[in-house]
Design a protein around this motif. Structure first.
Motif, mmCIF file in Angstrom:
data_model
loop_
_atom_site.group_PDB
_atom_site.id
_atom_site.type_symbol
_atom_site.label_atom_id
_atom_site.label_comp_id
_atom_site.label_asym_id
_atom_site.label_seq_id
_atom_site.Cartn_x
_atom_site.Cartn_y
_atom_site.Cartn_z
ATOM 1 N N THR A 18 0.726 -1.038 0.136
ATOM 2 C CA THR A 18 0.098 0.235 -0.145
ATOM 3 C C THR A 18 0.896 0.961 -0.126
ATOM 4 O O THR A 18 1.607 1.117 0.539
ATOM 5 C CB THR A 18 -0.953 -0.064 1.710
ATOM 6 O OG1 THR A 18 -1.273 -1.288 1.107
ATOM 7 C CG2 THR A 18 -1.762 1.511 1.165
ATOM 8 N N LEU A 19 0.640 1.882 -0.871
ATOM 9 C CA LEU A 19 1.584 2.933 -1.202
ATOM 10 C C LEU A 19 0.281 4.430 -1.464
ATOM 11 O O LEU A 19 -0.298 4.275 -1.850
ATOM 12 C CB LEU A 19 2.872 3.186 -2.610
ATOM 13 C CG LEU A 19 3.368 4.515 -2.397
ATOM 14 C CD1 LEU A 19 4.309 4.512 -1.983
ATOM 15 C CD2 LEU A 19 3.959 3.893 -3.755
ATOM 16 N N THR A 20 0.572 4.926 0.027
ATOM 17 C CA THR A 20 -0.448 6.682 -0.280
ATOM 18 C C THR A 20 0.687 8.202 -1.009
ATOM 19 O O THR A 20 2.184 8.234 0.007
ATOM 20 C CB THR A 20 -0.375 6.908 1.525
ATOM 21 O OG1 THR A 20 -1.660 5.620 1.902
ATOM 22 C CG2 THR A 20 -1.972 8.349 1.348
ATOM 23 N N ILE A 21 0.766 8.397 -1.484
ATOM 24 C CA ILE A 21 0.959 9.590 -1.621
ATOM 25 C C ILE A 21 0.040 11.318 -1.581
ATOM 26 O O ILE A 21 -1.384 11.243 -2.725
ATOM 27 C CB ILE A 21 1.184 9.791 -3.034
ATOM 28 C CG1 ILE A 21 2.879 8.405 -3.633
ATOM 29 C CG2 ILE A 21 2.534 11.085 -3.577
ATOM 30 C CD1 ILE A 21 3.562 8.165 -4.743
ATOM 31 N N LEU A 30 6.805 15.589 -9.009
ATOM 32 C CA LEU A 30 6.059 14.443 -9.953
ATOM 33 C C LEU A 30 5.849 15.405 -11.307
ATOM 34 O O LEU A 30 5.908 15.283 -12.405
ATOM 35 C CB LEU A 30 5.127 13.949 -10.212
ATOM 36 C CG LEU A 30 5.627 12.433 -9.273
ATOM 37 C CD1 LEU A 30 4.488 11.666 -9.350
ATOM 38 C CD2 LEU A 30 7.133 11.348 -9.348
ATOM 39 N N GLY A 31 6.298 16.915 -10.722
ATOM 40 C CA GLY A 31 5.717 18.222 -11.608
ATOM 41 C C GLY A 31 4.476 18.168 -12.628
ATOM 42 O O GLY A 31 3.081 16.968 -12.006
ATOM 43 N N SER A 32 3.317 19.328 -12.712
ATOM 44 C CA SER A 32 2.242 19.286 -13.353
ATOM 45 C C SER A 32 2.200 18.421 -15.117
ATOM 46 O O SER A 32 0.652 18.048 -14.321
ATOM 47 C CB SER A 32 2.042 21.008 -14.361
ATOM 48 O OG SER A 32 3.265 21.449 -14.692
ATOM 49 N N ALA A 90 8.048 4.814 -4.207
ATOM 50 C CA ALA A 90 7.378 5.274 -5.688
ATOM 51 C C ALA A 90 7.946 6.001 -6.363
ATOM 52 O O ALA A 90 6.465 6.186 -7.083
ATOM 53 C CB ALA A 90 7.134 7.049 -4.171
ATOM 54 N N GLY A 91 8.934 6.248 -6.315
ATOM 55 C CA GLY A 91 9.267 5.962 -8.091
ATOM 56 C C GLY A 91 8.577 5.299 -8.773
ATOM 57 O O GLY A 91 8.579 5.014 -9.937
ATOM 58 N N ALA A 93 6.848 2.668 -8.068
ATOM 59 C CA ALA A 93 5.160 2.576 -8.280
ATOM 60 C C ALA A 93 4.611 3.617 -9.019
ATOM 61 O O ALA A 93 3.779 3.373 -10.288
ATOM 62 C CB ALA A 93 4.619 2.556 -6.921
ATOM 63 N N VAL A 94 4.899 4.916 -9.369
ATOM 64 C CA VAL A 94 4.461 5.790 -10.127
ATOM 65 C C VAL A 94 5.414 5.300 -11.229
ATOM 66 O O VAL A 94 4.246 5.192 -13.071
ATOM 67 C CB VAL A 94 5.274 7.545 -10.398
ATOM 68 C CG1 VAL A 94 4.890 7.708 -11.016
ATOM 69 C CG2 VAL A 94 4.820 7.661 -9.148
ATOM 70 N N ASP A 95 6.431 4.314 -11.832
ATOM 71 C CA ASP A 95 6.551 4.135 -13.129
ATOM 72 C C ASP A 95 5.763 3.142 -13.945
ATOM 73 O O ASP A 95 5.487 2.798 -14.647
ATOM 74 C CB ASP A 95 8.341 3.454 -13.253
ATOM 75 C CG ASP A 95 8.069 3.200 -14.494
ATOM 76 O OD1 ASP A 95 8.553 4.103 -15.231
ATOM 77 O OD2 ASP A 95 9.133 2.261 -14.676
ATOM 78 N N HIS A 96 5.600 1.476 -13.022
ATOM 79 C CA HIS A 96 4.972 0.532 -12.478
ATOM 80 C C HIS A 96 2.852 1.604 -13.242
ATOM 81 O O HIS A 96 2.705 0.329 -13.824
ATOM 82 C CB HIS A 96 4.785 0.005 -11.888
ATOM 83 C CG HIS A 96 3.783 -1.441 -11.783
ATOM 84 N ND1 HIS A 96 4.691 -2.071 -12.424
ATOM 85 C CD2 HIS A 96 2.759 -1.558 -11.093
ATOM 86 C CE1 HIS A 96 3.703 -3.389 -12.463
ATOM 87 N NE2 HIS A 96 3.066 -3.196 -11.778
ATOM 88 N N LEU A 97 2.877 2.188 -12.800
ATOM 89 C CA LEU A 97 1.816 2.604 -13.179
ATOM 90 C C LEU A 97 0.991 3.316 -14.181
ATOM 91 O O LEU A 97 0.432 2.974 -15.654
ATOM 92 C CB LEU A 97 0.646 3.793 -11.974
ATOM 93 C CG LEU A 97 0.596 2.586 -10.743
ATOM 94 C CD1 LEU A 97 -0.592 3.670 -10.361
ATOM 95 C CD2 LEU A 97 -0.352 1.833 -11.053
ATOM 96 N N THR A 98 2.533 4.233 -14.730
ATOM 97 C CA THR A 98 2.910 5.068 -15.814
ATOM 98 C C THR A 98 2.729 3.422 -17.400
ATOM 99 O O THR A 98 2.113 3.614 -18.593
ATOM 100 C CB THR A 98 3.512 6.212 -16.048
ATOM 101 O OG1 THR A 98 5.036 5.399 -15.511
ATOM 102 C CG2 THR A 98 2.947 7.232 -15.002
#
Length: 106
Positions: A18-21, A30-32, A90-91, A93-98
């Motif tokens: 579980t990751l909460t950001i 992550l930028g706009s 976090a990095g 997870a974001v890479d995996h989701l994208t």
């Protein structure tokens, strides 16, 4: 800030992560471009409320999670180790989701 804690048996297999950001932190780090990306993939962005995404965890995410759970350090070194691993998680997870979102038909 409220902390969420879960207890894990170190000998048990890890089945989920579980990751909460925080939405503002997400945009700050992550930028706009993350706002329109979330809107295009999930129909809204995290600023309008929690965005829950459930996906099978990649092997790298499970491995990193086990490293966090079995941190061998104590004292100030432990905190630095855990913070760095949390950023790495976090990095990943974001890479995996994208990467998964890019493969899904729209």
């Amino acid at each position: 800030m409220a902390q969420r804690c879960s207890a894990f048996d170190p000998t048990a297999a890890l089945h989920y992560v579980t990751l909460t950001i925080d939405a503002q932190a997400c945009e700050d780090f992550l930028g706009s471009e993350i706002v329109p990306w979330c809107r295009s993939i999930y129909g809204r962005d995290a600023r309008s409320g929690p965005l829950f995404v459930s996906r099978p965890a990649a092997p790298a995410i499970l491995s990193l999670s086990c490293q966090i759970l079995t941190c061998p350090l104590q004292g100030p070194g432990r905190r630095l180790y855990l913070v760095s691993k949390a950023l790495e998680l976090a990095g990943l997870a974001v890479d995996h989701l994208t990467a998964q979102a890019a493969r899904q038909p729209r």
